[in-house]
Design an enzyme around this catalytic site. Structure first.
Site, PDB file in Angstrom:
ATOM      1  N   PRO A   1     -12.500  -0.427  -1.948  1.00 32.61           N
ATOM      2  CA  PRO A   1     -11.717  -1.667  -1.943  1.00 32.61           C
ATOM      3  C   PRO A   1     -10.432  -1.599  -1.134  1.00 32.61           C
ATOM      4  CG  PRO A   1     -11.420  -0.511  -4.021  1.00 32.61           C
ATOM      5  CD  PRO A   1     -12.477   0.246  -3.266  1.00 32.61           C
TER       6      PRO A   1
ATOM      7  N   TYR B   1       0.883  -1.172   0.000  1.00 36.59           N
ATOM      8  CA  TYR B   1       0.000   0.000   0.000  1.00 36.59           C
ATOM      9  C   TYR B   1       0.918   1.219   0.000  1.00 36.59           C
ATOM     10  CZ  TYR B   1      -4.163  -2.794   1.004  1.00 36.59           C
ATOM     11  OH  TYR B   1      -5.210  -3.690   0.924  1.00 36.59           O
TER      12      TYR B   1
END
Length: 397
Positions: A298, A207
């Site tokens: 998401p 991420y």
């Protein structure tokens, strides 16, 4: 002259035949309850729709322990953590070390295939490629009318109806406005998602927060990878060349010391971000499950897991409802499911706003985000919260 519809009688009618609907049908069958599931899409269309690929341990256990398939254990990839990349570096959140849990990388298309194969194996009544779907009798005896793929009209009469028909749910719209509450948020960014024929760039998900916006580096198989970068919701994916896409992704992750393995891009799409919840998740003898009742961004990998958590609870409550021919347990389902839904909404919102760059962000906003990320990665308590929420909450299982 109108053709008389083919009559069908079942205990539970299910509108939708995606993973949540098929898992519910499977669990009901194990409890001795008949169901009929229908879907506007063909099986092939559902199989070719690429969606989420991260399963919580509870979702894995549900597939295996209920007898759907153990392929998730053989073909999936266990992930014991994720990387949070920001501020020029990368920081691992150790799920196993912090909360003793993991996630499994296993594409939603494979979850669907396993479930569809299991229903076919067990003689389940699933109708794909139907049209002209109508629902009625929600407060008395539900009825579902549709035209099958062979052109014949059908009328299904059931004791209970389940709307598991996605974010554009016909069943959700059938609930009178005066008897529902809807909560909605639309975000000012989207994900530009690609599938690339390339080896994995990292063993676990990355991420990535950088001056180039958010990016997520995921995987699918040893030769096919899924990656995303932040974009405007109005972006036209067809105008981007492979070179331009790779340049954007490499710049985003390169700011934090990562480099991507490149390859041919086989798919590209823009995914808008929305948060939505409808309360309650029941009306009369109908209940909603999965995206028909709620959607999340998401970022936190919660969509499919929430849908499977819904139907795990719903199967229990429907068994009670069918046994007593009483819709009262449906209210209990709604209450139990919503407790988890709102925790997931908070987590998904938190992850999304912590990692993405807002269109009107000031230098203060960006530095504050970096401070927040540093607080999470630099604190056992902060890292533990992220790990527990990402892998699933034990208290809500």
């Amino acid at each position: 002259m109108a053709t008389t519809p083919v009559p069908v009688r079942t205990q539970v009618a299910i509108v939708g035949a995606g993973p949540a609907a098929l898992m519910l049908s499977h669990l009901l069958a194990r409890a001795g309850i008949d169901s009929v599931a229908i879907d506007l899409r063909t099986r092939e269309e559902i199989e070719q729709t690429h969606r989420a690929g991260i399963l919580e341990q509870d979702s894995v256990d549900l597939l295996v322990d209920s007898g759907v398939s153990d392929r998730v254990l053989r073909d999936g990839y266990r992930h014991d953590g994720i990387e949070l990349a920001f501020g020029g570096g990368s920081h691992r959140i150790d799920f196993r070390g912090l909360v003793g849990a993991s996630t499994q990388l296993y594409p939603q298309t494979d979850v669907f295939i396993d479930l569809a194969d299991a229903r076919a194996r067990d003689g389940g009544d699933v109708r794909f490629g139907v049209t002209d779907v109508e629902v009625g009798g929600l407060t008395d005896r539900p009825v579902v009318r549709f035209t099958a793929s062979d052109g014949l009209a059908h009328e299904v009469r059931a004791d209970f109806l389940v709307g598991a028909d996605g974010s554009r749910s016909l069943c959700r719209r059938a609930v009178p406005e005066a008897e529902r509450l809807q909560y909605f948020r639309e975000y000012p960014f989207a994900w530009f998602g690609i599938l690339a024929e390339a080896p994995p760039s990292a063993p676990e998900l990355i991420y990535n927060h950088s001056p180039h916006g958010f990016a997520l580096i995921s995987q699918r198989t040893e030769t096919l990878q899924r990656m995303y970068f932040q974009c405007d919701p109005a972006e036209d994916a067809t105008t981007w060349s492979d070179d331009r896409i790779w340049e954007r992704l490499q710049a985003a992750v390169g700011a934090n010391g990562h480099t991507l393995a490149e390859g041919a891009i086989t798919s590209r799409t823009v995914l808008p971000f929305r948060s939505f919840v409808q309360e309650p998740m029941h009306h009369g003898r109908m209940v909603l499950a999965g995206d028909a009742a709620h959607t999340v961004p998401p970022t936190g990998a919660k969509g499919l897991n929430l849908a499977l958590a819904d139907v795990r609870v719903l199967a229990e409550e429907l068994e009670r409802a069918v046994d007593k021919d009483d819709p009262a347990p449906l209210a209990s389902y709604s209450e139990r499911a919503l407790a988890r839904v709102w925790k997931a909404q908070h987590f998904s919102y938190w992850m999304t706003t912590m990692l993405h760059t807002l269109p009107d962000a000031t230098p203060f906003d960006v530095r504050r985000q970096e401070g927040e990320l540093a607080a999470v990665t630099g604190s056992v308590a902060g890292s533990t919260y992220l790990a527990e929420a990402y892998t699933g909450w034990p208290g809500a299982r």
